[in-house]
Scaffold this active site. Structure first.
Site, PDB file in Angstrom:
ATOM      1  N   ARG A 221       0.764  -0.981  -0.079  1.00 29.29           N
ATOM      2  CA  ARG A 221      -0.144   0.141   0.018  1.00 29.29           C
ATOM      3  C   ARG A 221       0.924   1.197   0.041  1.00 29.29           C
ATOM      4  O   ARG A 221       1.930   1.290   0.529  1.00 29.29           O
ATOM      5  CB  ARG A 221      -0.754   0.005   1.160  1.00 29.29           C
ATOM      6  CG  ARG A 221      -2.116  -1.067   1.061  1.00 29.29           C
ATOM      7  CD  ARG A 221      -3.080  -0.615   0.098  1.00 29.29           C
ATOM      8  NE  ARG A 221      -4.180  -1.441   0.355  1.00 29.29           N
ATOM      9  CZ  ARG A 221      -4.207  -2.367  -0.674  1.00 29.29           C
ATOM     10  NH1 ARG A 221      -3.452  -2.667  -1.553  1.00 29.29           N
ATOM     11  NH2 ARG A 221      -5.501  -3.467  -0.667  1.00 29.29           N
ATOM     12  N   HIS A 269      -0.796  -0.056  -9.775  1.00 32.25           N
ATOM     13  CA  HIS A 269      -1.627  -0.919  -8.886  1.00 32.25           C
ATOM     14  C   HIS A 269      -2.156  -2.363  -9.725  1.00 32.25           C
ATOM     15  O   HIS A 269      -3.232  -2.505  -9.732  1.00 32.25           O
ATOM     16  CB  HIS A 269      -2.666  -0.293  -8.164  1.00 32.25           C
ATOM     17  CG  HIS A 269      -3.207  -1.075  -6.887  1.00 32.25           C
ATOM     18  ND1 HIS A 269      -3.623  -0.520  -5.956  1.00 32.25           N
ATOM     19  CD2 HIS A 269      -3.142  -2.306  -6.634  1.00 32.25           C
ATOM     20  CE1 HIS A 269      -3.916  -1.490  -4.821  1.00 32.25           C
ATOM     21  NE2 HIS A 269      -3.649  -2.664  -5.263  1.00 32.25           N
TER      22      HIS A 269
HETATM   23  P1  NDP Z   1      -1.394 -11.522   4.837  1.00 35.22           P
HETATM   24  O1  NDP Z   1      -2.253 -11.081   5.688  1.00 35.22           O
HETATM   25  O2  NDP Z   1      -1.350 -13.030   4.324  1.00 35.22           O
HETATM   26  O3  NDP Z   1       0.137 -11.427   5.284  1.00 35.22           O
HETATM   27  C1  NDP Z   1       0.458 -10.342   5.896  1.00 35.22           C
HETATM   28  C2  NDP Z   1       1.900 -10.696   6.605  1.00 35.22           C
HETATM   29  O4  NDP Z   1       2.558  -9.391   7.233  1.00 35.22           O
HETATM   30  C3  NDP Z   1       1.992 -11.668   7.735  1.00 35.22           C
HETATM   31  O5  NDP Z   1       3.067 -12.429   7.423  1.00 35.22           O
HETATM   32  C4  NDP Z   1       2.097 -10.925   8.916  1.00 35.22           C
HETATM   33  O6  NDP Z   1       2.797 -11.294  10.023  1.00 35.22           O
HETATM   34  C5  NDP Z   1       2.967  -9.586   8.474  1.00 35.22           C
HETATM   35  N1  NDP Z   1       2.703  -8.528   9.335  1.00 35.22           N
HETATM   36  C6  NDP Z   1       1.504  -7.857   9.634  1.00 35.22           C
HETATM   37  N2  NDP Z   1       1.687  -6.729  10.372  1.00 35.22           N
HETATM   38  C7  NDP Z   1       2.954  -6.824  10.897  1.00 35.22           C
HETATM   39  C8  NDP Z   1       3.885  -5.988  11.776  1.00 35.22           C
HETATM   40  N3  NDP Z   1       3.405  -5.152  12.395  1.00 35.22           N
HETATM   41  N4  NDP Z   1       5.175  -6.416  11.739  1.00 35.22           N
HETATM   42  C9  NDP Z   1       5.629  -7.313  10.899  1.00 35.22           C
HETATM   43  N5  NDP Z   1       4.912  -7.971  10.128  1.00 35.22           N
HETATM   44  C10 NDP Z   1       3.832  -7.734  10.042  1.00 35.22           C
HETATM   45  O7  NDP Z   1      -1.373 -10.595   3.722  1.00 35.22           O
HETATM   46  P2  NDP Z   1      -1.124 -10.975   2.111  1.00 35.22           P
HETATM   47  O8  NDP Z   1      -0.037 -11.729   1.999  1.00 35.22           O
HETATM   48  O9  NDP Z   1      -2.518 -11.698   1.319  1.00 35.22           O
HETATM   49  O10 NDP Z   1      -1.234  -9.838   1.365  1.00 35.22           O
HETATM   50  C11 NDP Z   1      -0.538  -8.580   1.890  1.00 35.22           C
HETATM   51  C12 NDP Z   1      -0.647  -7.313   1.256  1.00 35.22           C
HETATM   52  O11 NDP Z   1      -0.440  -6.914  -0.175  1.00 35.22           O
HETATM   53  C13 NDP Z   1      -2.362  -6.903   1.488  1.00 35.22           C
HETATM   54  O12 NDP Z   1      -2.568  -6.367   2.731  1.00 35.22           O
HETATM   55  C14 NDP Z   1      -2.295  -5.679   0.551  1.00 35.22           C
HETATM   56  O13 NDP Z   1      -2.338  -4.583   1.100  1.00 35.22           O
HETATM   57  C15 NDP Z   1      -1.365  -6.219  -0.482  1.00 35.22           C
HETATM   58  N6  NDP Z   1      -1.794  -6.367  -1.914  1.00 35.22           N
HETATM   59  C16 NDP Z   1      -1.291  -5.789  -2.789  1.00 35.22           C
HETATM   60  C17 NDP Z   1      -1.835  -6.057  -4.286  1.00 35.22           C
HETATM   61  C18 NDP Z   1      -1.432  -5.113  -5.477  1.00 35.22           C
HETATM   62  O14 NDP Z   1      -1.898  -5.518  -6.615  1.00 35.22           O
HETATM   63  N7  NDP Z   1      -0.531  -4.275  -5.276  1.00 35.22           N
HETATM   64  C19 NDP Z   1      -2.594  -7.248  -4.465  1.00 35.22           C
HETATM   65  C20 NDP Z   1      -2.790  -7.893  -3.209  1.00 35.22           C
HETATM   66  C21 NDP Z   1      -2.513  -7.538  -1.960  1.00 35.22           C
HETATM   67  P3  NDP Z   1       2.409 -12.716  10.841  1.00 35.22           P
HETATM   68  O15 NDP Z   1       2.459 -13.836   9.752  1.00 35.22           O
HETATM   69  O16 NDP Z   1       2.873 -12.982  11.993  1.00 35.22           O
HETATM   70  O17 NDP Z   1       0.538 -12.581  11.158  1.00 35.22           O
HETATM   71  C1  OXD Z   2      -5.598  -6.323  -2.977  1.00 33.65           C
HETATM   72  C2  OXD Z   2      -5.248  -5.271  -4.009  1.00 33.65           C
HETATM   73  O1  OXD Z   2      -5.477  -6.052  -1.830  1.00 33.65           O
HETATM   74  O2  OXD Z   2      -5.512  -5.593  -4.824  1.00 33.65           O
HETATM   75  O3  OXD Z   2      -6.166  -7.459  -3.333  1.00 33.65           O
HETATM   76  O4  OXD Z   2      -4.660  -4.329  -3.706  1.00 33.65           O
END
Ligand code: NDP
Ligand code: OXD
Length: 306
Positions: A221, A269
């Site tokens: 993001r 994006h």
């Molecule tokens: P998940 O919820 O599966 O994974 C999130 C990860 O971040 C976990 O490993 C979590 O740790 C870690 N995390 C969360 N908070 C913290 C913190 N404070 N400190 C350290 N680590 C932290 O998310 P996804 O992998 O599915 O997606 C990640 C992000 O990618 C989405 O939230 C979205 O914003 C972005 N995205 C962007 C897209 C694009 O087209 N650009 C498309 C899809 C997603 P833990 O494992 O310990 O819980």
């Molecule tokens: C998502 C994105 O969060 O598209 O899936 O960014």
């Protein structure tokens, strides 16, 4: 069962067709103000009015992985928030990030510029061991990305909130592990969810701890990154450049300084798009499981914010 669809910026008809074909007994329609109460909602960036008018919802299915937009709203009291759990996104993210890392490591932008100027010129091969990649966030997408990068034999590190063990990936966790993670990282990949803890996390202090000649790939993001700090660190020479897919304001305004920084490559994006058929199949499977009273994957914990 009634399912309502409220996805800003998304063409509704193909989704409705797909949902109707998969749930022939359900009543499925687009939400409009005053619409009847639904049991389940398929949403992306819905307005607060939608939430206020649908107090009976049992679950909100977000047609993306990131739920930061939803977490800012007052949600119906009993509604579970369910995010897309991969649904074809992790392979896209792995290919996008891998190409960004390889493009930087193999200096492909430089070769492209040379070729455009009619120059046949070799560059000295870079040493892979000098390009450790650090993936912030080891969830559904981050884990897949870390594994994909390790196939190319980059030293891969990962940082998450809770401890993790991943083959071929050196892992760190929590605030205590953050500096050590950064100090050993040259290419930083952001795959964190946007929460109060992670907003503005990629700032001057963070970037300065990366190895000299750092490179930043932000695919999570825009609000994770302090834009002016990135530009300053590029100008100071500590950061070599960045590939950015997400921005604080999208579309990126014409007057934003990123447009004029040649070391920054941008895409709109698009690194991991929501795939309609995969998403519908996943949502329908989860609706059926929830209707049977079962737990489903991808439930969001409102306390954590992801
Ligand atoms: P998940 O919820 O599966 O994974 C999130 C990860 O971040 C976990 O490993 C979590 O740790 C870690 N995390 C969360 N908070 C913290 C913190 N404070 N400190 C350290 N680590 C932290 O998310 P996804 O992998 O599915 O997606 C990640 C992000 O990618 C989405 O939230 C979205 O914003 C972005 N995205 C962007 C897209 C694009 O087209 N650009 C498309 C899809 C997603 P833990 O494992 O310990 O819980
Ligand atoms: C998502 C994105 O969060 O598209 O899936 O960014």
């Amino acid at each position: 069962m009634r399912v309502t669809f409220c996805c800003t910026g998304t063409k509704a008809e193909p989704w409705l067709e797909g949902l109707r074909a998969a749930l022939p007994d359900a009543e499925i329609g687009v939400w409009v103000p005053g619409a009847p109460q639904a049991d389940y909602a398929v949403v992306w960036a819905p307005p607060q009015q939608f939430m206020d008018e649908q107090p009976a919802l049992k679950a909100l299915f977000n047609i993306g992985a990131g739920v930061d937009g939803l977490m800012k709203l007052r949600l119906p009291r009993h509604a579970q928030v369910v995010r897309l759990d991969d649904a074809g996104m992790s392979v896209q993210m792995a290919e996008y990030v891998t190409q960004a890392v390889i493009r930087h490591f193999r200096e492909l932008d430089g070769y492209e510029a040379d070729m455009r100027q009619g120059q046949w010129k070799f560059r000295k091969p870079q040493v892979r061991a000098n390009f450790p990649v650090g993936v912030m966030g080891l969830g559904v997408l981050g884990e897949r990305v870390a594994k994909a990068l390790s196939v190319f034999e980059f030293p891969v590190r990962g940082w998450s909130r809770s401890p993790k063990q991943l083959d071929g990936v050196q892992t760190f966790h929590g605030a205590a592990g953050f500096s050590e993670f950064l100090q050993g990282t040259r290419i930083l990949v952001n795959l964190l969810p946007l929460t109060p803890d992670t907003e503005n996390l990629i700032n001057r202090q963070t970037l300065q701890q990366l190895q000299p000649g750092a490179y930043v790939i932000n695919v999570a993001r825009g609000a994770h990154l302090v834009d002016e700090d990135l530009i300053a660190l590029i100008q100071e020479g500590h950061v070599a450049g960045a590939m950015l897919d997400v921005f604080r304001q999208e579309p990126l305004p014409a007057e934003h300084p990123f447009w004029n920084v040649p070391q920054i490559t941008m895409t709109p994006h698009t690194s991991a798009r929501t795939l309609r058929d995969e998403s519908i199949a996943q949502i329908v499977g989860k609706v059926a499981a929830m209707a049977r009273g079962e737990n489903v994957q991808g439930m969001v914990d409102p306390q954590r914010g992801y």
